[in-house]
Design an enzyme around this catalytic site. Structure first.
Site, PDB file in Angstrom:
ATOM      1  N   CYS A   6       0.939  -1.270  -0.010  1.00 15.32           N
ATOM      2  CA  CYS A   6      -0.176  -0.122   0.014  1.00 15.32           C
ATOM      3  C   CYS A   6       0.993   1.501  -0.050  1.00 15.32           C
ATOM      4  O   CYS A   6       1.562   1.688   0.736  1.00 15.32           O
ATOM      5  CB  CYS A   6      -1.010  -0.187   1.311  1.00 15.32           C
ATOM      6  SG  CYS A   6      -1.828   1.471   1.474  1.00 15.32           S
ATOM      7  N   ASP A  41      32.266  23.479 -18.477  1.00 16.34           N
ATOM      8  CA  ASP A  41      33.542  24.132 -18.282  1.00 16.34           C
ATOM      9  C   ASP A  41      34.411  23.448 -19.474  1.00 16.34           C
ATOM     10  O   ASP A  41      34.025  22.405 -20.068  1.00 16.34           O
ATOM     11  CB  ASP A  41      33.910  23.504 -16.805  1.00 16.34           C
ATOM     12  CG  ASP A  41      35.343  23.643 -16.747  1.00 16.34           C
ATOM     13  OD1 ASP A  41      35.705  24.892 -16.751  1.00 16.34           O
ATOM     14  OD2 ASP A  41      36.031  22.968 -16.401  1.00 16.34           O
TER      15      ASP A  41
END
Length: 792
Positions: A101, A496
């Site tokens: 559940c 970069d």
């Protein structure tokens, strides 16, 4: 009285996503009189404090002051104070067998996270594991007992297994095969046969008590456990539980004479739940199979014997033997043997790699064809395989905005539908003329069947977890569903240059002396760069090839963004860029050569230059091309390199915008400029090497690090880690993100749409319980099956 010692504290600032706010918090806290030292690490959201050694200082009061500063600057954070015991927090893992559940799982997770002694916790519904941390001075067994009580109160009957971090017992790492409960299957088969028999009886006009007895027997056989759970939950005041609501709806239908329908709804509810469990089990198995890299054992060499032990029992410096076909269990260095290894579990790459003596062997690699002897360099808990598994397993703790929305929605949806059901059942018969009570009561019962939000609570986290699992299969580690969701909106990718688009392997490509020999120029440059750790410096030293006598260097000064000054053999040597030459008033001749240029001056006279170049990675061009095809609007490159080199690489790769000659702190400033041009929904991803780029990785919406196999710094710094250092994987990560989010919204629209239609039709008296049960378990099953498509 004994001398007091500085008290160290750590405060976790959960939910801190504003880098600027972090800086302000750090600055204000550091100004408190009682604070000797403070540092706020934005990456791991941890504020570290050192409180001054003074008997008059009340530590608790200082902590309250710090928390007030945090709340004033960034309210709403989840603040956890770790005491001095922080370093050795105790970790506990609880396996919750039979937890099916999703709504109950969320409730357990919320209750556990609110306990005072729990520093942090995470309930992973997919792996059915609850993990939590308690401080060193707290009795974890007492906390565990308290948590088990919460679990039993919320979802009784689970198979609970507890494992503590300090236990040295061998872990069962084999995949947990989930076998569906045969007893449930037998009940469903018997119930279905009896139900068909009962329907046949009524269809032939044989209306009798016997038919109703058959139906009620089916109801008890199939729905007994639902009724039992409903009674237990009701006794604890939990009336919004699915079992309770289903029981009320079906018992109510039986009372008003709709016996066949009530029993049919219970039967199909249980069949739907059973099929849903199988589907979730299969998806769980598919996800965990992607991560089957945890080794079961290690062959420890003790003298001349080989002893099979758990990887946890192996220490740094021990020697292990890995046979062909076995997984390498711990990180280490090969001391004997040469073999091919399969790295696909970590990198997603199917091509085999060669490793031999002196080379790194990482846990998770599979040895293919020869015996390897390895010296262990990291304990199992710090090994690559452990870190990757930990990242993937705990990714569910960082929830996406969509998941948080669904969690909040679920809290209000069930009470709303329940109240609506009561209004529909009881108000119209009182106010509408000629309204039949039983008719409106039945409509209210139909509302109850549709009142559980399980389709969403289950399928949405499953979709995100599947996306994270699929990414790991391709060598892309995504640290949370929030980052997976953010990737879909990436509009700008900032790279970069060094080590990201280029290999970061610098080579001397040209030596141009003035008034001295080439050998002398290289010698002066090598001695100038000998004490520097910069890759360019290392490339010059490597090119010199001869040994360097550091005692001959009597002075050394490194000038940021300029270069180096040294005194070598009574010669004053300058080695650096044009800024250094200008600032030292050296008359030099600038060059147009493409590459990083190091100018050399000796005793104030210009003596030439050296050009160093960096190679572009093989797949960088493809990476940029794929990003453009993925509808990324702008690709930007940041570099500390000179303009010519930067522009040459940008033109070659098809990059839209370049910022060159940047200092590390200036990269953050450029990123801030990019942010100002963006709409709130548009996200910026920064891609760096994860070591020098930590501030920029932290500031971006999504920080992506070139992980390099085994690079701890990269794994710590970023939100996404590319294990192969291939920038082309970024487009794949965006593709998986978009597919995942597409499926998530398909499930949301489908589930809410069907439920809304059934609710409207049932309020109008058109829909029956059959449509309602489809809107509940039918929709949940379809949503789960749809979520599983993320892994394909």
């Amino acid at each position: 009285m004994g001398a007091c010692s500085i008290s160290k504290k750590e405060i976790i600032l959960g939910g801190l996503n504003c880098a600027h706010c972090a800086e302000v918090i750090n600055e204000k806290v550091s100004k408190l009189e009682e604070i000797e030292y403070c540092n706020l690490n934005f990456i791991n959201k941890k504020l570290t404090l050192e409180i001054a050694c003074d008997s008059n200082i009340d530590e608790d009061l200082v902590i309250k002051k710090v928390i007030k500063i945090v709340n004033d600057i960034e309210p709403g954070l989840d603040i956890k104070v770790l005491r001095d015991e922080k370093i050795n927090n105790k970790k506990v893992e609880i396996a919750l067998g039979g937890l099916n559940c999703a709504h109950c799982g969320e409730e357990i997770g919320n209750k556990v996270s609110k306990l005072d002694n729990v520093i942090q916790s995470n309930l992973n519904f997919i792996s059915k594991k609850l993990t939590f941390e308690v401080a060193k001075n707290v009795d974890e067994k007492l906390v565990t007992e308290e948590i088990i009580k919460i679990i039993n109160d919320t979802e009784p009957g689970l198979d609970i297994k507890v494992s503590f971090s300090d236990t040295k017992t061998k872990k069962e790492n084999k995949e947990e095969v989930e076998i569906s409960n045969k007893g449930d299957l037998i009940k469903l088969i018997i119930g279905s046969i009896m139900y068909i028999f009962g329907i046949f009886q009524t269809a032939t006009g044989f209306e009798s008590k016997f038919a109703n007895i058959v139906f009620l027997m089916v109801y008890l056989i199939v729905g007994y456990d639902v009724l039992l759970k409903a009674l237990k939950n009701a006794s604890k005041g939990r009336v919004f539980d699915e079992n309770f609501l289903m029981s009320i709806a079906t018992v109510g239908a039986v009372i008003i004479g709709e016996v066949p329908e009530a029993v049919g709804v219970m039967l199909f509810y249980k069949i739907g739940e059973y099929l849903q469990d199988i589907a979730v089990g299969k998806s769980r198995k598919s996800i965990t199979s992607l991560m089957q890299i945890r080794p079961d054992s290690a062959n420890l060499k003790v003298g001349s014997e080989i002893k099979v032990v758990s990887p946890e029992e192996v220490s740094i410096g021990d020697i292990i033997v890995v046979k062909p076909g076995e997984k390498i269990p711990l990180d280490g260095v090969v001391v004997d043997g040469f073999s091919m290894v399969d790295t696909s579990a970590l990198t997603g790459e199917s091509v085999l790699r060669e490793i031999g003596v002196g080379e790194s062997a990482l846990s998770g690699f599979i040895n293919k064809n020869a015996l390897l002897t390895i010296e262990v360099t990291k304990e199992f808990g710090e090994s690559t395989v452990s870190k990757i598994l930990d990242l993937v397993e705990n990714a569910s703790s960082k929830k996406s905005k969509t998941e948080n929305f669904i969690s909040k929605f679920a809290k209000y949806y069930t009470p709303f539908v329940l109240i609506s059901a009561m209004v529909i059942a009881f108000i119209p018969p009182l106010v509408v003329p000629n309204a039949e009570f039983l008719d409106w009561f039945y409509r209210g019962l139909v509302f109850l069947v549709v009142s559980c939000p399980c389709a969403l609570v289950l399928s949405i986290p499953l979709s995100f977890f599947s996306g994270i699992g699929n990414s790991s299969k391709h060598g892309i580690l995504i640290k949370g569903s929030n980052y997976l969701e953010a990737l879909k909106n990436v509009d700008t990718v900032v790279f970069d240059k060094t080590g990201t688009l280029t290999k970061g392997v610098f080579k001397v490509t040209k030596v141009s002396p003035v008034g001295i020999s080439e050998k002398e120029l290289i010698e002066y440059a090598a001695y100038a760069e000998a004490n520097s750790n910069h890759p360019i410096a290392k490339s010059i030293v490597n090119y010199y090839k001869e040994s360097i006598d550091l005692e001959k260097i009597t002075y050394f000064e490194e000038i940021a963004a300029h270069g180096i000054k040294v005194k070598y053999n009574d010669l004053h040597i300058l080695a650096g860029n044009d800024k250094l030459m200008s600032s030292e008033n050296i008359l030099y001749f600038p060059t147009d050569d493409i590459g990083t240029v190091v100018y050399i001056a000796v005793n104030g006279a210009y003596r030439g230059y050296i050009v160093i170049s960096d190679e572009i990675k093989e797949d960088s061009k493809e990476a940029i091309k794929n990003l453009k095809l993925s509808a990324v609007k702008e690709v930007v490159m940041l570099t500390g390199d000179n303009e010519k080199v930067a522009n040459k690489i940008a033109n070659e790769l098809g990059i839209d915008k370049v910022y060159s000659k940047l200092l590390p702190n200036e990269k953050v400033d450029r990123l801030e400029e990019i942010f100002k041009e963006k709409l709130p929904k548009e996200k910026v991803a920064f891609v760096g090497d994860g070591i020098n780029d930590a501030p920029v990785l932290a500031r971006a919406d999504v920080g992506i690090a070139m992980g390099a196999l085994g690079s701890d710094a990269a794994i710590e710094a970023a939100d996404v880690v590319l294990m192969t250092d291939e920038p082309s994987k970024i487009a794949k990560a965006i593709e998986i993100s978009r597919k995942t989010n597409k499926i998530v919204w398909q499930n949301i629209v489908f589930a809410l749409g069907v439920k809304a239609i059934v609710l409207i039709l049932s309020a109008g008296g058109v829909a029956t319980m059959w449509e309602a049960i489809f809107a509940d378990v039918g929709v949940a099953l379809i949503a789960v099956l749809n979520a599983m498509r993320v892994m394909k």
